[in-house]
Design a protein around this motif. Structure first.
Motif, mmCIF file in Angstrom:
data_model
loop_
_atom_site.group_PDB
_atom_site.id
_atom_site.type_symbol
_atom_site.label_atom_id
_atom_site.label_comp_id
_atom_site.label_asym_id
_atom_site.label_seq_id
_atom_site.Cartn_x
_atom_site.Cartn_y
_atom_site.Cartn_z
ATOM 1 N N ASP A 32 25.549 41.297 57.802
ATOM 2 C CA ASP A 32 25.839 39.923 56.984
ATOM 3 C C ASP A 32 24.690 38.834 57.144
ATOM 4 O OD1 ASP A 32 27.962 38.373 55.540
ATOM 5 O OD2 ASP A 32 27.477 37.116 56.977
ATOM 6 N N ASP A 51 30.440 45.907 53.505
ATOM 7 C CA ASP A 51 29.878 44.660 53.373
ATOM 8 C C ASP A 51 29.917 43.762 54.201
ATOM 9 O OD1 ASP A 51 28.259 42.932 51.872
ATOM 10 O OD2 ASP A 51 29.528 42.760 50.141
ATOM 11 N N ASP A 52 29.226 42.799 54.511
ATOM 12 C CA ASP A 52 29.157 41.539 55.497
ATOM 13 C C ASP A 52 29.817 41.974 57.119
ATOM 14 O OD1 ASP A 52 29.084 40.223 53.183
ATOM 15 O OD2 ASP A 52 31.328 39.730 53.042
ATOM 16 N N GLU A 107 20.959 41.754 54.735
ATOM 17 C CA GLU A 107 21.020 41.052 53.395
ATOM 18 C C GLU A 107 20.753 39.711 53.798
ATOM 19 O OE1 GLU A 107 24.821 40.813 51.236
ATOM 20 O OE2 GLU A 107 25.990 40.654 53.344
HETATM 21 CA CA CA Z 1 27.557 40.590 52.013
#
Ligand code: CA
Ligand code: C2E
Ligand code: CA
Length: 743
Positions: free
Chosen positions: A664, A641-642, A698
């Protein structure tokens, strides 16, 4: 005829004086006083002649003369200690004597005095009832009373009087002891109690208070707990050592023989102690104690001994409750009392509370032993006390945490930290100790003493986390922040219990076909009053408090169950992405929790994706890699993630068995129409391609970002452009709508 007294055994039988000469109390008590009431002067002289040299128990007789009932009344009104009245029945009237008897008993309420009635005529005998009711000792006709008879009658009466008086005195004495006990009970502290006991003992004897009360343990020296009168100056001192004054022999005897010892000018009371110490009291006497007084003193001493034991015990309890045994400094409880008093007093605005925490004390303790550690703590206590101004409070409130409270001009880092520059010398070893300070200006604090201590502790923690051997002042904002965090933690715990948490799902799209391929499960907290708390606020608290372990398990199971439902509804190629935080992932039970969630819900692992952050992979990489391998064995996929916000090295990344990178949102936002795209987004997409990983962007909010990402080769995207996170029911509807759209 005026009232008169006959000196004892005097040749002149009648010496008339206007008033009896003032005599010292002791001397007056030394004679038995006999009053002769008779209107016949001859009777007076024969009586004094007959009894003049009578001596009872070493005490002679002394006569008081009255020549009428009226005069006798007058005399009795102020005369004291009359033992016997030799009373003529017939005087002014035939029954004047009987009236006088009634007066003595009923009006004057003289119950002790013995009365012997004499009459010339047998016919004037009083009724039997009167003899009983008025407690008349004897009734004799004058002719009956020969010298010998008179002698024995008066002797018997005096003996009876003495017994009555003795019983009376002892009753009064016991009363006094009971009263003294009550008065002493009100005194706190051994010193006050001991001082009170001396005064009460003196009062019991009716003598001026002069004496001392000592305590002696196994050692030779006795400690003067309290002293009064001539001994006043030695209170608090020591007796019986080489340099100090010697223990008075009477006291030494009382202590050695464990009993009261009486002398003419003093008495030493032995007060048996239970706590390994014995007490003894010395009382100076202006006259020797009577036998009765000696017995009363026995009772008194026993009472006082018990009382002393109790106050000693109480003060030990007090010590234990409020003082630290190692350093003898006030402990936390006592400090809070002092703090509360300071906060309520005028010194508040000028006062600062400072916690002094010794750095690396635990290591010193482990390395050099607890005994050494104790000595070091004691040495720190001594140095703080000796080097700081006397009016400051120095306390020890925890293992290696000391506390200084006082005026802000004296309690500040520059005044305290330099005290640790000099090393400490313990058992010949020099130890360098440094300290960290947490300070609170009480003016800036609005709570109780306990709260002030908490604030100081918060400042201390901040000081420690920021720089060692430093200091930090508490500020109001810190308090608000932390209290809010604690409040939120409690709220979150009950929210979880009462089902205020639920999951929202945000679809992930295939950028080429614009079809949904999966969803990310996102935690939501709607409070009872309908407000949403953003996850960015409550998730860090859930992590910090450990609540995330339980909450995370629930998320995992709920999202898996939802995946199974969606598959049942026909969405077969659909992936569920689930966020897993570091605390959760590193929890020893995580693997089991994951396996159970998969098994219990029947979710196919290859359609479950766990989102972990880049930074998680960076800490303790070896254990992380091992853990990740086990997680992967369950069949689930892993996404970072990110991605791009951390600092993962490429070589590192290659060792992780990852499936997907999530670009991210920050790098997606950077994508504007002007340039071809964000260099970082482009780099991540490139990296994914090289490593053979899937990539999802995202935070895609507009069509332009979606097009740029697609052109760069990013296969998947998630963002408000396609859909916002939505409830489970909404997601089903939304997916059906999407399917219809393409049908
Ligand atoms: Ca994220
Ligand atoms: P995240 O994992 O990076 O989640 C994506 C966040 O971006 C979500 O915020 C989502 O609502 C938001 N978002 C999605 N599309 C857009 C968009 O187009 N524009 C903008 N501005 N935002 C978009 P959310 O739901 O507030 O979650 C915040 C963070 O909370 C998450 O960041 C994640 O780190 C954490 N979180 C959420 N749910 C969970 C959970 O179940 N477990 C754990 N451990 N963390 C979670
Ligand atoms: Ca996420």
């Amino acid at each position: 005829m005026p009232p008169s007294s006959t000196p004892i055994g005097g040749q002149d039988e009648l010496v008339f004086l206007d008033e009896p000469p003032p005599q010292p109390a002791a001397a007056r008590r030394a004679a038995w006083r006999v009053m002769i009431v008779d209107d016949d002067e001859d009777v007076h002289s024969t009586t004094t002649f007959a009894l003049g040299n009578l001596d009872m128990q070493g005490r002679p007789l002394e006569f008081v003369h009255a020549y009428s009932a009226a005069q006798a009344r007058e005399l009795l009104a102020h005369e004291q200690d009359i033992a016997v009245v030799l009373l003529d029945v017939v005087m002014e009237q035939d029954d004047a004597g009987l009236h006088l008897v009634r007066h003595i008993r009923e009006t004057l309420k003289l119950a002790d005095v013995r009365i012997i009635l004499r009459t010339g005529q047998p016919g004037y005998a009083p009724e039997i009832d009167a003899i009983r009711d008025f407690d008349i000792n004897d009734y004799k006709t004058k002719s009956e009373l020969t010298r010998i008879k008179l002698y024995t009658t008066v002797t018997a009466a005096i003996r009876s009087y003495e017994q009555i008086r003795r019983i009376d005195d002892s009753r009064r004495g016991l009363n006094r002891i009971v009263e003294a006990g009550t008065a002493l009970m009100a005194l706190h502290g051994v010193r006050d109690f001991a001082g009170g006991a001396l005064l009460q003992a003196a009062a019991l004897l009716g003598q001026p208070a002069s004496g001392m009360l000592c305590a002696r343990g196994d050692g030779a020296a006795a400690h003067v707990v309290a002293a009064c009168g001539a001994w006043r100056a030695i209170e608090g001192g020591q007796l019986g050592t080489d340099t100090e004054p010697a223990l008075p022999p009477l006291l030494a005897r009382a202590l050695a023989e464990r009993r009261n010892v009486h002398a003419n000018d003093a008495v030493a009371l032995y007060l048996a102690g239970k706590t390994g110490r014995s007490f003894a009291a010395l009382l100076d006497l202006v006259r020797p104690a009577t036998e009765l007084e000696e017995r009363l003193l026995e009772v008194f001493a026993a009472n006082v001994a018990v009382g002393l034991d109790n106050v000693e015990l109480l003060s030990h309890l007090h010590e234990a409750a409020f003082y630290d045994t190692l350093s003898k400094l006030p402990n936390r409880t006592r400090l809070i009392e002092i703090l509360d008093a300071t906060l309520a007093g005028p010194a508040r605005d000028e006062a600062t509370l400072c916690l002094v925490d010794l750095d690396h004390f635990a290591e010193t303790n482990d390395a050099l032993g607890h005994a050494f550690g104790d000595q070091l703590l004691a040495a720190v206590a001594v140095r703080l006390q000796n080097c700081l101004a006397r009016q400051l409070t120095v306390a020890r409130i925890g293992g290696d945490i000391f506390c200084v409270l006082g005026d802000s001009s004296q309690v500040h880092p520059a005044g305290i930290l330099p005290l640790f520059q000099e090393p400490f010398v313990i058992e010949g070893q020099t130890v360098q100790v440094s300290a960290t300070l947490g300070l609170v200006r009480l003016a800036e604090h609005d709570g109780s003493g306990t709260d002030a201590l908490k604030d100081a502790d918060i400042a201390l923690k901040r000081a420690k986390s920021q720089q060692r051997a430093g200091h930090f002042y508490f500020t109001r904002n810190m308090g608000v922040e932390i209290r809010e965090r604690v409040r939120m933690m409690h709220a979150l715990r009950s929210a979880f219990g009462s089902h205020e948490l639920f999951l929202a799902y945000q679809p992930q799209m295939d950028l080429a076909t614009r079809r949904p391929v999966g969803a990310e499960a996102l935690l939501r907290w709607r409070t009872a009053d309908g407000k949403f708390v953003p996850p960015d606020r409550f998730i860090p608290i859930a992590e910090y408090s450990g609540l995330i372990v339980d909450i995370g398990e629930w998320v995992l199971r709920t999202a898996c169950a939802e995946l199974v439902r969606l598959r049942a509804a026909g969405h077969h190629d659909f992936t569920m992405s689930i966020n897993v935080s570091q605390v959760q992932f590193r929890h020893p039970q995580f693997l089991q929790v994951l396996r159970r969630a998969l098994a219990d819900t029947g979710a196919p692992p290859r359609y479950v994706e766990l989102e972990i952050t880049e930074s998680m992979a960076m800490e303790e990489p070896e254990t992380f890699i091992a853990m990740l391998a086990q997680v992967k064995e369950t069949g689930v996929h892993i996404a970072i993630d990110d991605f791009g916000t951390g600092f993962s090295s490429l070589s590192h990344l290659q060792r992780l068995r990852l499936d997907r990178l999530k670009i991210d949102r920050a790098f997606v936002t950077e994508i504007t129409g002007s340039s071809r795209g964000s260099s970082i987004a482009e780099m991540v997409i490139q990296l994914g391609r090289n490593l053979g990983l899937s990539v999802v962007a995202e935070g895609v909010e507009d069509e332009m970002q979606a097009r740029v990402l697609h052109n760069l080769g990013c296969p998947l995207a998630q963002g408000y452009l396609f859909a916002r996170p939505m409830g489970a029911g909404e997601l089903s509807d939304w997916l059906s709508g999407q399917a219809r759209l393409r049908a």
